[in-house]
Design a protein around this motif. Structure first.
Motif, PDB file in Angstrom:
ATOM      1  N   LEU A 104     -16.731 -16.185  -3.732  1.00 15.22           N
ATOM      2  CA  LEU A 104     -16.210 -16.167  -5.100  1.00 15.22           C
ATOM      3  C   LEU A 104     -14.691 -16.011  -5.106  1.00 15.22           C
ATOM      4  N   SER A 105     -14.193 -15.159  -4.236  1.00  9.08           N
ATOM      5  CA  SER A 105     -12.753 -14.955  -4.198  1.00  9.08           C
ATOM      6  C   SER A 105     -12.027 -16.248  -3.814  1.00  9.08           C
ATOM      7  N   GLN A 106     -12.480 -16.858  -2.735  1.00  9.52           N
ATOM      8  CA  GLN A 106     -11.937 -18.152  -2.287  1.00  9.52           C
ATOM      9  C   GLN A 106     -11.928 -19.148  -3.426  1.00  9.52           C
ATOM     10  N   GLY A 138      -5.047 -21.852  -8.203  1.00  5.61           N
ATOM     11  CA  GLY A 138      -3.856 -22.284  -7.480  1.00  5.61           C
ATOM     12  C   GLY A 138      -3.257 -21.167  -6.653  1.00  5.61           C
ATOM     13  N   LEU A 139      -4.067 -20.200  -6.285  1.00  4.99           N
ATOM     14  CA  LEU A 139      -3.564 -19.093  -5.472  1.00  4.99           C
ATOM     15  C   LEU A 139      -4.079 -19.201  -4.041  1.00  4.99           C
ATOM     16  N   THR A 140      -3.381 -18.549  -3.141  1.00  4.00           N
ATOM     17  CA  THR A 140      -3.858 -18.483  -1.760  1.00  4.00           C
ATOM     18  C   THR A 140      -4.559 -17.152  -1.550  1.00  4.00           C
ATOM     19  N   PRO A 141      -5.849 -17.198  -1.266  1.00  2.00           N
ATOM     20  CA  PRO A 141      -6.594 -15.953  -1.043  1.00  2.00           C
ATOM     21  C   PRO A 141      -5.924 -15.110   0.020  1.00  2.00           C
ATOM     22  N   PRO A 142      -5.861 -13.800  -0.180  1.00  2.00           N
ATOM     23  CA  PRO A 142      -5.249 -12.907   0.797  1.00  2.00           C
ATOM     24  C   PRO A 142      -6.008 -12.981   2.124  1.00  2.00           C
ATOM     25  N   GLN A 143      -5.276 -12.781   3.211  1.00  2.00           N
ATOM     26  CA  GLN A 143      -5.945 -12.748   4.523  1.00  2.00           C
ATOM     27  C   GLN A 143      -6.824 -11.516   4.636  1.00  2.00           C
ATOM     28  N   ARG A 144      -7.931 -11.640   5.329  1.00  2.00           N
ATOM     29  CA  ARG A 144      -8.716 -10.449   5.693  1.00  2.00           C
ATOM     30  C   ARG A 144      -9.434 -10.702   7.004  1.00  2.00           C
ATOM     31  N   ASP A 192     -13.390   0.962 -15.202  1.00  2.00           N
ATOM     32  CA  ASP A 192     -12.821   1.885 -14.231  1.00  2.00           C
ATOM     33  C   ASP A 192     -11.680   1.304 -13.398  1.00  2.00           C
ATOM     34  N   PHE A 193     -11.710  -0.006 -13.150  1.00  2.00           N
ATOM     35  CA  PHE A 193     -10.684  -0.554 -12.261  1.00  2.00           C
ATOM     36  C   PHE A 193     -10.032  -1.776 -12.896  1.00  2.00           C
ATOM     37  N   PHE A 194      -9.128  -2.416 -12.147  1.00  2.00           N
ATOM     38  CA  PHE A 194      -8.368  -3.535 -12.701  1.00  2.00           C
ATOM     39  C   PHE A 194      -7.582  -3.015 -13.904  1.00  2.00           C
ATOM     40  N   ASP A 195      -7.285  -1.727 -13.883  1.00  2.00           N
ATOM     41  CA  ASP A 195      -6.880  -1.104 -15.132  1.00  2.00           C
ATOM     42  C   ASP A 195      -5.385  -0.857 -15.242  1.00  2.00           C
ATOM     43  N   GLN A 196      -4.762  -0.468 -14.137  1.00  2.00           N
ATOM     44  CA  GLN A 196      -3.320  -0.268 -14.256  1.00  2.00           C
ATOM     45  C   GLN A 196      -2.570  -1.425 -13.597  1.00  2.00           C
ATOM     46  N   ALA A 217      -2.892 -12.852  -6.592  1.00  2.00           N
ATOM     47  CA  ALA A 217      -3.947 -13.070  -5.606  1.00  2.00           C
ATOM     48  C   ALA A 217      -4.587 -11.756  -5.185  1.00  2.00           C
ATOM     49  N   THR A 218      -3.748 -10.782  -4.899  1.00  2.00           N
ATOM     50  CA  THR A 218      -4.269  -9.484  -4.470  1.00  2.00           C
ATOM     51  C   THR A 218      -5.124  -8.848  -5.561  1.00  2.00           C
ATOM     52  N   VAL A 219      -4.600  -8.858  -6.764  1.00  2.00           N
ATOM     53  CA  VAL A 219      -5.298  -8.220  -7.870  1.00  2.00           C
ATOM     54  C   VAL A 219      -6.639  -8.890  -8.152  1.00  2.00           C
ATOM     55  N   LEU A 220      -6.626 -10.209  -8.276  1.00  2.00           N
ATOM     56  CA  LEU A 220      -7.857 -10.912  -8.598  1.00  2.00           C
ATOM     57  C   LEU A 220      -8.883 -10.763  -7.479  1.00  2.00           C
ATOM     58  N   ASP A 221      -8.407 -10.865  -6.264  1.00  2.00           N
ATOM     59  CA  ASP A 221      -9.308 -10.694  -5.122  1.00  2.00           C
ATOM     60  C   ASP A 221      -9.990  -9.335  -5.177  1.00  2.00           C
ATOM     61  N   GLU A 222      -9.192  -8.338  -5.447  1.00  2.00           N
ATOM     62  CA  GLU A 222      -9.747  -6.982  -5.488  1.00  2.00           C
ATOM     63  C   GLU A 222     -10.713  -6.824  -6.656  1.00  2.00           C
ATOM     64  N   PHE A 223     -10.326  -7.384  -7.776  1.00  2.00           N
ATOM     65  CA  PHE A 223     -11.179  -7.306  -8.965  1.00  2.00           C
ATOM     66  C   PHE A 223     -12.547  -7.930  -8.693  1.00  2.00           C
ATOM     67  N   ILE A 224     -12.520  -9.119  -8.126  1.00  2.00           N
ATOM     68  CA  ILE A 224     -13.769  -9.818  -7.822  1.00  2.00           C
ATOM     69  C   ILE A 224     -14.624  -9.003  -6.863  1.00  2.00           C
ATOM     70  N   ARG A 225     -13.992  -8.496  -5.827  1.00  2.00           N
ATOM     71  CA  ARG A 225     -14.758  -7.724  -4.833  1.00  2.00           C
ATOM     72  C   ARG A 225     -15.363  -6.465  -5.445  1.00  2.00           C
ATOM     73  N   LYS A 226     -14.604  -5.819  -6.303  1.00  2.00           N
ATOM     74  CA  LYS A 226     -15.123  -4.597  -6.907  1.00  2.00           C
ATOM     75  C   LYS A 226     -16.275  -4.893  -7.861  1.00  2.00           C
TER      76      LYS A 226
END
Lengths: 228, 228
Positions: free
Chosen positions: B213-215, B222-228, B90-94, B102-111
């Motif tokens: 997990l995201s961190q 080698g990415l910087t996790p997005p701020q939240r 359903d996600f990580f799809d488009q 960083a944004t994409v992977l973070d979101e993927f992991i959270r979802k």
DNA sequence: CAAAAACCTGACCAAATAGACAGAAAAATC
DNA sequence: GATTTTTCTGTCTATTTGGTCAGGTTTTTG
């Protein structure tokens, strides 16, 4: 009749016969044979879905002979589980606060991946048991396994406190991460191989996987992976 | 009798009746009810270990009524599987090469973690199916799932080529790592909760897990996790 | 080579199993 | 409200299930 049964209660086959005569090379071979067959069938069909007949067929013996060595299906199942539980705690075991985090974690990851490769069925059977709610392993998890995790977590925490690992690492979560990411290659073998379009694992793939996971997780912990 | 059956062959309940009369609110409710009950029982006992009777009991209907809606056990099982497969893609799809890794992977992991929390049984049933050799999902994995992975891997590879991610990351392995580490919390729920001495997951734990997990994984890339 | 013990198995049983089916009950349509 | 269709279920059958048991065969021991 009340001998060692008291200690390892369910984890054993039927009590050996009275013992005056040779207790049995035959016995050992048959038990090993049955355990091996049982492991295969239990993995494929689960506890409830497995029939003694299927195990007997795979072991090439009569069904009644399975019951001669194991008095019940659940007895046999627990014996199979017990037979493979020792694989879990064998290593990463005498770790101390003074060890080098990178070296220890690297080795732990590699050994777990190697285990996935050498004993995929053990990992799978364990996974099925847990997924189904761990009906036979609840106690083991609550006591031995929890204790094991706490001990290791304490060591990892001390590394963090000493400033030798990144602050954001939760030791328990780290252990879960290593478990999950390594066992995945055994448990989801079918999926992994199909997606990678491989027939079976080879040593080279195992090395690549180990390298990747070690790199990834150690870097994630703020460590420098050991040279190799 | 030869209508849509041709497309989604096994993934459907019995063909609806002739259709002149109201096709059925009752029908929909019952099917949903059966699917839900079946999901629970299949997870607990596996395909072979599950009896139609047990499903009927859990759904509070007569056994024959289950067969009225699903012509066979494996028919029902496949319907349950199909019913939850849509959750996966359903996600990580488009995602495209131009997105921020960083944004994409973070979101993927959270979802994925959220999914483990909201649909633990779906994850478990899928896991059991794969562990047992994916007898009903082999085709799906070889076609749809493999294609999905390849597409995503390509995007990740392009990030690496653009120098936006660490060189040592193998895209396919990265996907496996995210799958395994996130699904672990659903599949091994029993083990995780027992070891952490919790009765059940809470939103706060889920957030902690996601953060960890995201961190971990992003740092590993080698990415910087997005701020939240 | 006997006798004792270990090992093996065909036959059996009660319970559970997937599925079929005829006909009863309930709903939808006119 | 009559009829058509959907929904429901008790009953039946075939097979498989875990487990027992009596008696057979093989091995070990002296």
């Amino acid at each position: 009749m009340v001998q060692k049964q008291d200690l390892e209660t369910d984890f054993d086959p039927n009590e050996t016969p009275t013992g005056k005569y040779k207790a049995g090379k035959i016995r050992d071979e048959n038990i090993a044979n049955i355990l091996q067959a049982a492991e295969e069938v239990f993995v494929q069909y689960g506890f409830k879905g497995t029939s003694i007949q299927a195990i007997a067929d795979k072991a090439n013996i009569a069904k009644a002979n399975v019951h001669y060595y194991f008095k019940s299906k659940s007895n046999l199942y627990v014996a199979v589980l017990g037979n493979l539980m020792h694989l879990w705690n064998d290593f990463f075991d005498q770790v101390t606060e003074d060890d080098d985090p990178a070296t220890v974690l690297d080795e732990f990851i590699r050994k777990k991946v190697a285990l996935s490769y050498s004993h995929p069925r053990a990992s799978k059977l364990f996974a099925m048991e847990i997924i189904q709610g761990a009906p036979h392993l609840k106690d083991y998890i609550r006591t031995d396994m929890r204790q094991w995790v706490r001990t290791k977590a304490k060591v990892i925490q001390s590394w963090i406190d000493q400033g030798r690992m990144a602050q954001h690492v939760d030791p328990v979560q780290l252990i879960f991460l290593i478990w999950s990411s390594t066992q995945h290659y055994a448990d989801f073998e079918e999926q992994v191989l199909t997606i990678m379009n491989c027939a079976e694992y080879e040593q080279e793939m195992i090395d690549n996987i180990s390298n990747f996971l070690s790199q990834m997780i150690l870097t994630g912990c703020g460590l420098t992976p050991p040279q190799r």
